[in-house]
Write a protein that holds these residues in place. Structure first.
Motif, PDB file in Angstrom:
ATOM      1  N   PRO A 183      49.073  48.672  30.882  1.00 52.60           N
ATOM      2  CA  PRO A 183      47.932  48.497  30.782  1.00 52.60           C
ATOM      3  C   PRO A 183      47.078  49.345  31.888  1.00 52.60           C
ATOM      4  CG  PRO A 183      49.147  46.366  30.986  1.00 52.60           C
ATOM      5  CD  PRO A 183      50.088  47.571  31.067  1.00 52.60           C
ATOM      6  N   PRO A 184      45.866  49.591  31.614  1.00 52.36           N
ATOM      7  CA  PRO A 184      45.004  50.480  32.642  1.00 52.36           C
ATOM      8  C   PRO A 184      45.178  50.046  34.208  1.00 52.36           C
ATOM      9  CG  PRO A 184      43.493  49.341  31.612  1.00 52.36           C
ATOM     10  CD  PRO A 184      44.936  49.066  30.851  1.00 52.36           C
ATOM     11  N   ARG A 185      45.148  48.935  34.368  1.00 52.93           N
ATOM     12  CA  ARG A 185      45.321  48.057  35.511  1.00 52.93           C
ATOM     13  C   ARG A 185      46.223  46.815  35.223  1.00 52.93           C
ATOM     14  NH1 ARG A 185      40.462  47.715  34.021  1.00 52.93           N
ATOM     15  NH2 ARG A 185      39.760  45.658  33.243  1.00 52.93           N
ATOM     16  N   THR A 186      46.894  46.379  36.558  1.00 47.26           N
ATOM     17  CA  THR A 186      47.655  45.361  36.157  1.00 47.26           C
ATOM     18  C   THR A 186      47.067  44.021  35.829  1.00 47.26           C
ATOM     19  OG1 THR A 186      48.765  46.066  38.204  1.00 47.26           O
ATOM     20  CG2 THR A 186      49.336  44.021  37.548  1.00 47.26           C
ATOM     21  N   PRO A 187      47.216  43.300  34.649  1.00 47.63           N
ATOM     22  CA  PRO A 187      46.410  42.263  34.073  1.00 47.63           C
ATOM     23  C   PRO A 187      46.324  41.404  35.107  1.00 47.63           C
ATOM     24  CG  PRO A 187      48.708  42.522  33.094  1.00 47.63           C
ATOM     25  CD  PRO A 187      48.645  43.656  33.741  1.00 47.63           C
ATOM     26  N   ARG A 188      45.036  40.894  35.399  1.00 51.14           N
ATOM     27  CA  ARG A 188      44.890  39.586  36.098  1.00 51.14           C
ATOM     28  C   ARG A 188      45.480  38.342  35.731  1.00 51.14           C
ATOM     29  NH1 ARG A 188      39.029  41.768  36.774  1.00 51.14           N
ATOM     30  NH2 ARG A 188      39.764  41.330  34.556  1.00 51.14           N
ATOM     31  N   ASP A 189      45.184  38.103  34.515  1.00 54.73           N
ATOM     32  CA  ASP A 189      45.472  36.805  34.116  1.00 54.73           C
ATOM     33  C   ASP A 189      46.801  36.867  33.366  1.00 54.73           C
ATOM     34  OD1 ASP A 189      44.235  38.047  32.344  1.00 54.73           O
ATOM     35  OD2 ASP A 189      43.027  36.140  31.596  1.00 54.73           O
ATOM     36  N   CYS A 190      47.247  35.585  32.826  1.00 52.65           N
ATOM     37  CA  CYS A 190      48.305  35.642  31.878  1.00 52.65           C
ATOM     38  C   CYS A 190      48.306  36.182  30.565  1.00 52.65           C
ATOM     39  CB  CYS A 190      49.310  34.517  32.157  1.00 52.65           C
ATOM     40  SG  CYS A 190      49.351  34.080  34.101  1.00 52.65           S
ATOM     41  N   ALA A 191      47.197  35.507  30.092  1.00 46.44           N
ATOM     42  CA  ALA A 191      46.601  35.192  28.713  1.00 46.44           C
ATOM     43  C   ALA A 191      46.700  36.787  27.970  1.00 46.44           C
ATOM     44  CB  ALA A 191      45.129  34.893  28.535  1.00 46.44           C
ATOM     45  N   ALA A 192      46.765  37.855  28.949  1.00 51.30           N
ATOM     46  CA  ALA A 192      46.618  39.184  28.384  1.00 51.30           C
ATOM     47  C   ALA A 192      47.905  39.481  27.374  1.00 51.30           C
ATOM     48  CB  ALA A 192      46.802  40.121  29.355  1.00 51.30           C
ATOM     49  N   CYS A 193      48.824  38.847  27.845  1.00 50.28           N
ATOM     50  CA  CYS A 193      50.266  38.581  27.015  1.00 50.28           C
ATOM     51  C   CYS A 193      50.641  37.390  26.409  1.00 50.28           C
ATOM     52  CB  CYS A 193      51.513  39.241  28.115  1.00 50.28           C
ATOM     53  SG  CYS A 193      51.282  40.710  28.687  1.00 50.28           S
ATOM     54  N   HIS A 194      50.435  36.365  27.150  1.00 56.04           N
ATOM     55  CA  HIS A 194      50.707  34.875  26.727  1.00 56.04           C
ATOM     56  C   HIS A 194      49.404  34.090  26.022  1.00 56.04           C
ATOM     57  CE1 HIS A 194      54.437  35.490  28.885  1.00 56.04           C
ATOM     58  NE2 HIS A 194      53.890  35.829  29.874  1.00 56.04           N
ATOM     59  N   GLY A 195      48.913  35.009  25.136  1.00 54.43           N
ATOM     60  CA  GLY A 195      47.988  34.366  24.397  1.00 54.43           C
ATOM     61  C   GLY A 195      48.169  33.041  23.574  1.00 54.43           C
TER      62      GLY A 195
END
Lengths: 411, 249, 247
Positions: B148-160
């Protein structure tokens, strides 16, 4: 790929209910393959009727004996045609004779067919007609004279001894012929009954059901032809014969119905994995052809008509003829529907047991309705030629009957 | 016994027919036509010489070793080059003339990464309509090393899938971190450092026990049970799925 | 000249025989020794929990094997299962477009959902081979069922006999066709195209006769199951995490 075919398949895609495997959209065995077991069934049935005369000595059936044999031959000659026409590569049909696969029921077709045609039917017909061919070869003018002589293989011996041998030969052939006729059509049933992937077909009863329905359709056809032929020739119908043959027809329909009912109840009671989709199949797709055509119009109503015609003495000959004629036509319709329900019905549900497909019959294509009608009419044309060339009654008997009629005797 | 005249004639015809068939089949017919093994060998030969269109990933490494090395370190290390670039035998044979496809628009990546509930949990998925609309994926992500361009802030990015389930549940307002202690490293290297999971009944009891202290931010009417009697000693998640607890339809 | 000699001669002198020799050479280059069919027996493993339903395999298969593009001809395809709380299953083939999809709008509409890749099971006891009237479809020594398109009659008995719907009639040749495990790749030491492109490694191809093969390892590490085992076709495509709803 042909854009029309593609468009047709896209259209069928819209009519799928539930889930089918993607390759299953095309219905591969078309109405031509419906005609195939229908035709072989008529052959087997007509032959078995003829055999009744010789093996079981049923004298009353004698008037339709020759007609049955010729019917069997005419239909047998056409029987492989629908198979051939339906092949994707018909020009390669000879491969089945070159490298038949011993484990394939279909590969045995060539052998069963050749045996039945050459080993049974032609032999029996030859022995039966030989005396008359010899006589006709002497009476007729050329070129028919040459034809008759060639057909009799230029034999001339019609002494009592020789004719006695002919009769013995016919009897022997019939004894082999009945199991052969059973084999011919039982094997057609096996082609379907042995497909374990298809629960609608896979049944040990399939060959038996095919056989009984074959006998039903063959007898009904011979009755129909006999009535039409006598009408065309303005000859009297032998009512004793007609009553006897329709009695056999009645029993055959009863046995056929019992077998099919047994098959149906057995499936319902065992209620295997496929029972749900098969129930949907017969209610959604086959209601008309199974319940209305096959069972109601093809079995119950003809049975009722036959019971009616047999039970009451009030009906005179003409009324009985009318009833019989109606019954045999309905039975033909019913048996065609039976073949339809097996062949097409077995392809209308997915082998995932989750969905139903639709069969859209072609009209003009090579696997279409028009070709099928031609295939179904052709045997009648061949039969007409046979009946013109060959006497359907023994010449000696015809002369005797003619003499009796002149003297005002039997009617 | 004398053989009747007609049988003699018939015997001649049958004999001739049989002879024709047998001679035709066993003498005249070239055995090439009836040799099953030969047919099978020929079929196998035809099959074997069919053209190969996918060159296989080792073929690409010969020239593109830089990409291969880069890719081997990233999340896409298991992917075949031709999975995205298409069949490339022609390109390998004549690299100058035939260039394989390189999908650059937004249509391609969602083939794998669009949210689909049937995809396995934990597989990185996005909501295509909501996720940076209209921007091609490659403006932020390098397909050969897709961090990811920056570390994802929230979990939903992967755990949709969990996010969507939770969003309609009674726990909608709880942050994932309320129950899962998540090391920062998990966002960069998810399989190295995994978040914690509640382990005891008392954890849920923190809010749902009858004597639980009212936490700041907690909903006042959270359902309460007596931990001593409720559900014997089974862990809570034996019966309740925390991402979608019952009681809401 | 007896039949055996004739066969030998044919293999040596027929151009096709020469091609086989060439193919042997080619495969020899790939793995160091000549390809010997009898020492292999191929199968495939499928890990359902890894399949993301991206259909890379389906597209690669169509491209590699020149399968007609229309959505009625597949050597491999992906099914999506959605199992409702009532126990009812909603299944669709995600590669067949043009049908209005029954969108399951909400994740709560089903209790579990997953993708299942399907292909010819290359049965050890194949019903299609049993019924072919001319022997045009047969099993090779290395356990792949092939179709001889030059001798197939197009009678379609094999299509009726396949319990898995894996066969189709090629509209261009009017002969039966099906998955070959990418036989032309496998003999050269390559993976089948579908296995090659699978991004998650959900498909594992291997040799059941080799103890070191990935497939044997797969079968050691997973509890595996086959489709429609009651029909005794002995499929060689093994599924891990197979749901009972899959048919």
């Amino acid at each position: 790929m042909n854009p029309e075919t593609a468009a047709g398949l896209y259209e069928l895609l819209e009519q799928v209910t539930g889930y089918i495997y993607p390759n299953e959209i095309e219905i591969h065995w078309s109405i031509l393959i419906v005609a195939y077991p229908y035709l072989t069934g008529l052959v087997a049935g007509a032959f078995i009727l003829a055999s009744l005369v010789k093996v079981f000595n049923v004298k009353e059936v004698q008037p339709v004996y020759r007609l049955s044999l010729l019917t069997a031959l005419a239909f047998l000659l056409v029987a492989p045609m629908p198979l051939l026409l339906h092949l994707g590569r018909p020009e390669r049909f000879y491969e089945i004779l070159l490298t038949p696969n011993p484990t394939s029921a279909m590969a045995m077709f060539g052998f069963v067919y050749a045996w039945y045609l050459m080993g049974v039917l032609l032999l029996e017909i030859w022995f039966e007609f030989r005396r008359d061919l010899v006589v006709l070869a002497q009476q007729a003018r050329p070129p028919l004279r040459w034809l008759y002589a060639a057909l009799s293989l230029f034999s001339k011996d019609i002494s009592d001894g020789a004719l006695a041998f002919d009769r013995k030969a016919i009897r022997a052939i019939t004894v082999i012929g009945i199991p052969s006729a059973f084999l011919l059509h039982g094997y057609v049933g096996f082609i379907f009954g042995s497909v374990k992937a298809n629960p609608w077909w896979s049944s040990v009863l399939m060959p038996l059901v095919f056989l009984m329905s074959a006998i039903v359709s063959g007898i009904a056809l011979v009755v129909f032809l006999y009535m039409v032929l006598t009408a065309l020739r303005r000859q009297p119908i032998d009512m004793a014969c007609l009553d006897k043959v329709t009695s056999y027809l009645f029993y055959a329909v009863i046995v056929d119905f019992s077998l099919e009912a047994l098959d149906f109840i057995h499936r319902l009671y065992e209620s295997e994995e496929s029972v749900g989709i098969l129930a949907k199949l017969i209610t959604d797709k086959l209601f008309m052809s199974l319940f209305v055509l096959q069972i109601l119009l093809g079995m119950f109503i003809p049975l009722g008509i036959l019971v009616l015609a047999k039970s009451s003495r009030r009906f005179n000959d003409d009324l009985r003829k009318l009833l019989y004629f109606t019954a045999v036509i309905l039975i033909q319709l019913g048996i065609f529907a039976t073949r339809w329900n097996v062949v097409i019905g077995g392809q209308l549900f997915s082998k995932s047991f989750r969905g139903l497909m639709t069969y859209k019959m072609e009209v003009m294509g090579i696997e279409g309705l028009a070709v099928t009608i031609v295939v179904l009419v052709l045997p009648f044309v061949i039969l007409a030629a046979f009946v013109r060339l060959l006497p359907t009654q023994r010449l000696a008997e015809r002369e005797a009957a003619g003499a009796a009629a002149l003297s005002g005797g039997s009617r | 016994m004398k053989i009747p005249e007609q049988v003699q004639r018939l015997a001649i015809v049958v004999g001739v027919l049989l002879a024709v068939v047998l001679i035709g089949r066993f003498v005249l017919l070239p055995s090439r036509l009836v040799a099953r093994e030969l047919h099978q060998t020929a079929t196998i030969e035809r099959e074997v010489v069919k053209p190969v269109r996918y060159a296989g990933s080792t073929a690409c490494a010969d020239c593109h070793d830089d990409v291969v090395v880069k890719k081997a370190k990233g999340y896409h290390k298991g992917l075949a080059c031709e999975g995205c670039h298409g069949p490339a035998v022609k390109h390998a044979e004549d690299p100058g003339a035939v260039k394989p496809a390189a999908p650059r628009d937004r249509k391609f990546c969602p083939v794998c990464h669009a949210y689909d509930p049937a995809r396995p949990t934990g597989f990185p998925q996005i909501n295509v309509t909501a996720h940076n609309p209209l921007k091609p994926c490659i403006t932020c992500h390098n397909a050969h090393d897709p961090v990811p361009p920056r570390t994802p802030r929230d979990c939903a990015a992967c755990h949709g899938q969990i996010e969507r389930t939770k969003a309609v549940s009674s726990h909608a307002l709880l942050a994932c971190t309320t129950c899962h202690a998540t090391p920062e490293q998990h966002k960069r290297s998810p399989r190295r450092a995994t978040p914690s999971k509640p382990e005891t009944r008392e954890f849920c009891g923190g809010c749902h026990a009858a004597d639980a202290p009212l936490k700041t931010g907690a909903i006042k009417d959270a359902p309460k049970v007596d931990l001593g009697t409720h559900g014997r000693s089974y862990p809570c998640w034996q019966c309740h799925y925390p991402h979608l607890p019952e009681g809401r339809s | 000249m007896n039949k055996r000699d004739f066969l030998k001669g044919a293999i040596l002198f027929f151009p096709a025989g020469g091609l086989l020799a060439m193919a042997r050479d080619a495969s020899g280059k790939a793995n160091g020794k000549a390809y010997e069919p009898a020492s292999h027996f191929y199968g495939m493993g499928i890990e359902i929990d890894k399949c993301i339903g991206c259909s890379r395999c389906v597209e690669a298969c169509k491209a590699e094997n020149d399968v007609p593009a229309e959505p009625f001809y597949f050597r491999t395809w992906i099914e999506r299962y959605q199992i409702r709380p009532s126990g009812e299953s909603v299944v669709e083939s995600i590669n067949v477009k043009g049908r209005k999809r029954d969108e399951a709008a909400d994740d709560r509409d089903f209790v579990r959902t997953f993708f299942v890749p399907k292909l010819c099971n290359q049965c050890a006891h194949p019903p299609c081979v049993q019924v072919c009237p001319v022997g045009a479809t047969f099993q090779t020594k290395d356990g792949v069922v092939l179709v001889d398109k030059d001798r197939c009659l197009g009678c379609r008995y094999c299509i009726q006999a396949c319990p898995y719907g894996a066969r189709y009639l090629d509209p261009r040749t009017h002969t039966a066709d099906k998955c070959t495990f990418c036989y032309h790749r496998v003999v050269k030491g390559l993976q089948p195209a579908c296995v090659e492109v699978c991004p998650t490694g959900a498909r594992i191809f291997g040799d059941l006769k080799s103890r070191a093969s990935r497939l044997v390892r797969f079968a050691r590490m997973n509890k595996v199951h086959v489709l429609k085992p009651a029909l005794n076709t002995e499929p060689k495509v093994y599924y891990a995490q197979l749901d009972g709803e899959v048919r």
